[in-house]
Design a protein around this motif. Structure first.
Motif, PDB file in Angstrom:
ATOM      1  N   GLY A  10       0.595  -1.173   0.048  1.00  0.00           N
ATOM      2  CA  GLY A  10       0.078   0.113  -0.025  1.00  0.00           C
ATOM      3  C   GLY A  10       0.963   1.357   0.031  1.00  0.00           C
ATOM      4  O   GLY A  10       2.068   1.324  -0.485  1.00  0.00           O
ATOM      5  N   LEU A  11       0.106   2.282   0.407  1.00  0.00           N
ATOM      6  CA  LEU A  11       0.822   3.635   0.461  1.00  0.00           C
ATOM      7  C   LEU A  11       1.108   4.040   1.810  1.00  0.00           C
ATOM      8  O   LEU A  11       0.217   3.950   2.698  1.00  0.00           O
ATOM      9  N   VAL A  12       2.267   4.525   2.015  1.00  0.00           N
ATOM     10  CA  VAL A  12       2.900   5.015   3.428  1.00  0.00           C
ATOM     11  C   VAL A  12       3.936   6.143   3.213  1.00  0.00           C
ATOM     12  O   VAL A  12       4.498   6.329   2.195  1.00  0.00           O
ATOM     13  N   GLN A  13       3.733   6.958   4.337  1.00  0.00           N
ATOM     14  CA  GLN A  13       4.478   8.254   4.353  1.00  0.00           C
ATOM     15  C   GLN A  13       5.976   7.551   4.782  1.00  0.00           C
ATOM     16  O   GLN A  13       6.338   6.580   5.264  1.00  0.00           O
ATOM     17  N   ALA A  14       7.107   8.364   4.229  1.00  0.00           N
ATOM     18  CA  ALA A  14       8.361   8.241   4.616  1.00  0.00           C
ATOM     19  C   ALA A  14       8.506   8.001   6.165  1.00  0.00           C
ATOM     20  O   ALA A  14       7.963   8.973   6.891  1.00  0.00           O
ATOM     21  N   GLY A  15       9.176   7.145   6.692  1.00  0.00           N
ATOM     22  CA  GLY A  15       9.234   7.045   8.087  1.00  0.00           C
ATOM     23  C   GLY A  15       8.420   5.920   8.730  1.00  0.00           C
ATOM     24  O   GLY A  15       8.381   5.651   9.901  1.00  0.00           O
ATOM     25  N   GLY A  16       7.427   5.487   7.996  1.00  0.00           N
ATOM     26  CA  GLY A  16       6.376   4.840   8.317  1.00  0.00           C
ATOM     27  C   GLY A  16       6.680   3.140   8.292  1.00  0.00           C
ATOM     28  O   GLY A  16       7.851   2.954   7.779  1.00  0.00           O
ATOM     29  N   SER A  17       5.596   2.325   8.463  1.00  0.00           N
ATOM     30  CA  SER A  17       5.953   0.791   8.482  1.00  0.00           C
ATOM     31  C   SER A  17       4.756   0.106   7.746  1.00  0.00           C
ATOM     32  O   SER A  17       3.527   0.712   7.838  1.00  0.00           O
ATOM     33  N   LEU A  18       4.879  -0.877   7.033  1.00  0.00           N
ATOM     34  CA  LEU A  18       4.463  -1.925   6.593  1.00  0.00           C
ATOM     35  C   LEU A  18       4.593  -3.244   6.703  1.00  0.00           C
ATOM     36  O   LEU A  18       6.120  -3.565   7.104  1.00  0.00           O
ATOM     37  N   ARG A  19       3.728  -4.044   6.907  1.00  0.00           N
ATOM     38  CA  ARG A  19       4.092  -5.542   6.850  1.00  0.00           C
ATOM     39  C   ARG A  19       3.550  -6.450   5.804  1.00  0.00           C
ATOM     40  O   ARG A  19       2.229  -6.283   5.514  1.00  0.00           O
ATOM     41  N   LEU A  20       4.325  -6.973   5.002  1.00  0.00           N
ATOM     42  CA  LEU A  20       3.919  -7.799   3.953  1.00  0.00           C
ATOM     43  C   LEU A  20       3.697  -9.342   4.327  1.00  0.00           C
ATOM     44  O   LEU A  20       4.627  -9.897   5.285  1.00  0.00           O
ATOM     45  N   ALA A  21       3.043  -9.983   3.924  1.00  0.00           N
ATOM     46  CA  ALA A  21       2.555 -11.499   4.138  1.00  0.00           C
ATOM     47  C   ALA A  21       2.632 -12.317   2.699  1.00  0.00           C
ATOM     48  O   ALA A  21       2.272 -11.594   1.748  1.00  0.00           O
ATOM     49  N   CYS A  22       3.031 -13.466   2.912  1.00  0.00           N
ATOM     50  CA  CYS A  22       3.015 -14.377   1.604  1.00  0.00           C
ATOM     51  C   CYS A  22       2.529 -15.757   2.032  1.00  0.00           C
ATOM     52  O   CYS A  22       3.396 -16.354   3.133  1.00  0.00           O
ATOM     53  N   ALA A  23       1.563 -16.397   1.991  1.00  0.00           N
ATOM     54  CA  ALA A  23       0.953 -17.299   2.149  1.00  0.00           C
ATOM     55  C   ALA A  23       1.047 -18.299   0.858  1.00  0.00           C
ATOM     56  O   ALA A  23       0.621 -17.958  -0.023  1.00  0.00           O
ATOM     57  N   ALA A  24       1.455 -19.450   1.272  1.00  0.00           N
ATOM     58  CA  ALA A  24       1.856 -20.598   0.160  1.00  0.00           C
ATOM     59  C   ALA A  24       0.571 -21.610   0.521  1.00  0.00           C
ATOM     60  O   ALA A  24       0.089 -21.900   1.679  1.00  0.00           O
ATOM     61  N   SER A  25      -0.140 -22.256  -0.949  1.00  0.00           N
ATOM     62  CA  SER A  25      -1.018 -22.968  -0.559  1.00  0.00           C
ATOM     63  C   SER A  25      -0.938 -23.923  -1.706  1.00  0.00           C
ATOM     64  O   SER A  25      -0.472 -23.788  -2.831  1.00  0.00           O
ATOM     65  N   GLY A  26      -1.687 -25.066  -1.870  1.00  0.00           N
ATOM     66  CA  GLY A  26      -1.541 -26.232  -2.762  1.00  0.00           C
ATOM     67  C   GLY A  26      -0.996 -27.740  -2.047  1.00  0.00           C
ATOM     68  O   GLY A  26      -0.964 -27.824  -0.948  1.00  0.00           O
ATOM     69  N   SER A  27      -0.473 -28.229  -3.129  1.00  0.00           N
ATOM     70  CA  SER A  27      -0.121 -29.754  -2.772  1.00  0.00           C
ATOM     71  C   SER A  27       1.366 -29.435  -2.197  1.00  0.00           C
ATOM     72  O   SER A  27       2.436 -29.648  -3.013  1.00  0.00           O
ATOM     73  N   ILE A  28       1.461 -29.212  -1.007  1.00  0.00           N
ATOM     74  CA  ILE A  28       2.988 -28.920  -0.385  1.00  0.00           C
ATOM     75  C   ILE A  28       3.491 -29.844   0.401  1.00  0.00           C
ATOM     76  O   ILE A  28       2.874 -30.086   1.520  1.00  0.00           O
ATOM     77  N   PHE A  29       4.499 -30.322   0.509  1.00  0.00           N
ATOM     78  CA  PHE A  29       5.279 -31.414   1.219  1.00  0.00           C
ATOM     79  C   PHE A  29       6.187 -30.545   2.406  1.00  0.00           C
ATOM     80  O   PHE A  29       5.963 -30.667   3.335  1.00  0.00           O
ATOM     81  N   ARG A  30       6.926 -29.709   1.694  1.00  0.00           N
ATOM     82  CA  ARG A  30       7.592 -28.783   2.561  1.00  0.00           C
ATOM     83  C   ARG A  30       8.062 -27.584   1.917  1.00  0.00           C
ATOM     84  O   ARG A  30       8.294 -27.672   0.469  1.00  0.00           O
ATOM     85  N   ILE A  31       8.175 -26.423   2.734  1.00  0.00           N
ATOM     86  CA  ILE A  31       8.873 -25.211   1.809  1.00  0.00           C
ATOM     87  C   ILE A  31      10.288 -24.951   2.193  1.00  0.00           C
ATOM     88  O   ILE A  31      10.665 -25.055   3.572  1.00  0.00           O
ATOM     89  N   GLY A  32      11.230 -25.062   1.502  1.00  0.00           N
ATOM     90  CA  GLY A  32      12.370 -24.352   1.680  1.00  0.00           C
ATOM     91  C   GLY A  32      12.611 -23.003   1.993  1.00  0.00           C
ATOM     92  O   GLY A  32      12.052 -22.655   2.812  1.00  0.00           O
ATOM     93  N   ALA A  33      13.850 -22.632   1.424  1.00  0.00           N
ATOM     94  CA  ALA A  33      14.001 -21.051   1.430  1.00  0.00           C
ATOM     95  C   ALA A  33      12.905 -20.359   1.123  1.00  0.00           C
ATOM     96  O   ALA A  33      12.313 -20.580   0.236  1.00  0.00           O
ATOM     97  N   MET A  34      12.783 -19.014   1.535  1.00  0.00           N
ATOM     98  CA  MET A  34      11.640 -18.079   1.306  1.00  0.00           C
ATOM     99  C   MET A  34      12.461 -16.774   1.171  1.00  0.00           C
ATOM    100  O   MET A  34      13.369 -16.607   1.956  1.00  0.00           O
TER     101      MET A  34
END
Length: 118
Positions: A10-34
């Protein structure tokens, strides 16, 4: 089929904070490096941060001390906490993961725009 779905940009002013998330879905046995990468207008995609399955992290020099990557293996989700944001952090942020299904796949998220205003 494995998908990475990103959220939190999104949009944020300089000095501000944001948190991104990344969710994996599907036929997953294991997730290595992200990892998180970003691409600013007119520039090449660059590494922001990575995290191994065991939790070891690596950061680009430009974000060290301001960004924190983490993951919740039980939820197949990675996070990027971004503090003290600067206008030069403006970019499309992409999540990346090495996913073990019946084979090993490298999967990318759809991209999430982060805009930092001065």
């Amino acid at each position: 089929q494995v998908q990475l779905v990103e959220s939190g940009g999104g949009l944020v002013q300089a000095g501000g904070s944001l948190r991104l998330a990344c969710a994996a879905s599907g036929s997953i046995f294991r997730i290595g490096a992200m990892g998180w990468y970003r691409q600013a207008p007119g520039k090449q995609r660059e590494l922001v941060a990575t995290i191994t399955l065991g939790g070891s992290t690596n950061y680009a020099d430009s974000v060290k001390g301001r960004f924190t990557i983490s993951r919740d293996n039980a939820k197949n989700t990675a996070y990027l906490q971004m503090n003290s944001l600067k206008p030069e952090d403006t970019a499309v942020y992409y999540c990346n993961a090495l996913v073990l299904t019946v084979t090993m796949l490298e999967v990318w998220g759809q991209g999430n725009l982060v805009t930092v205003s001065s």
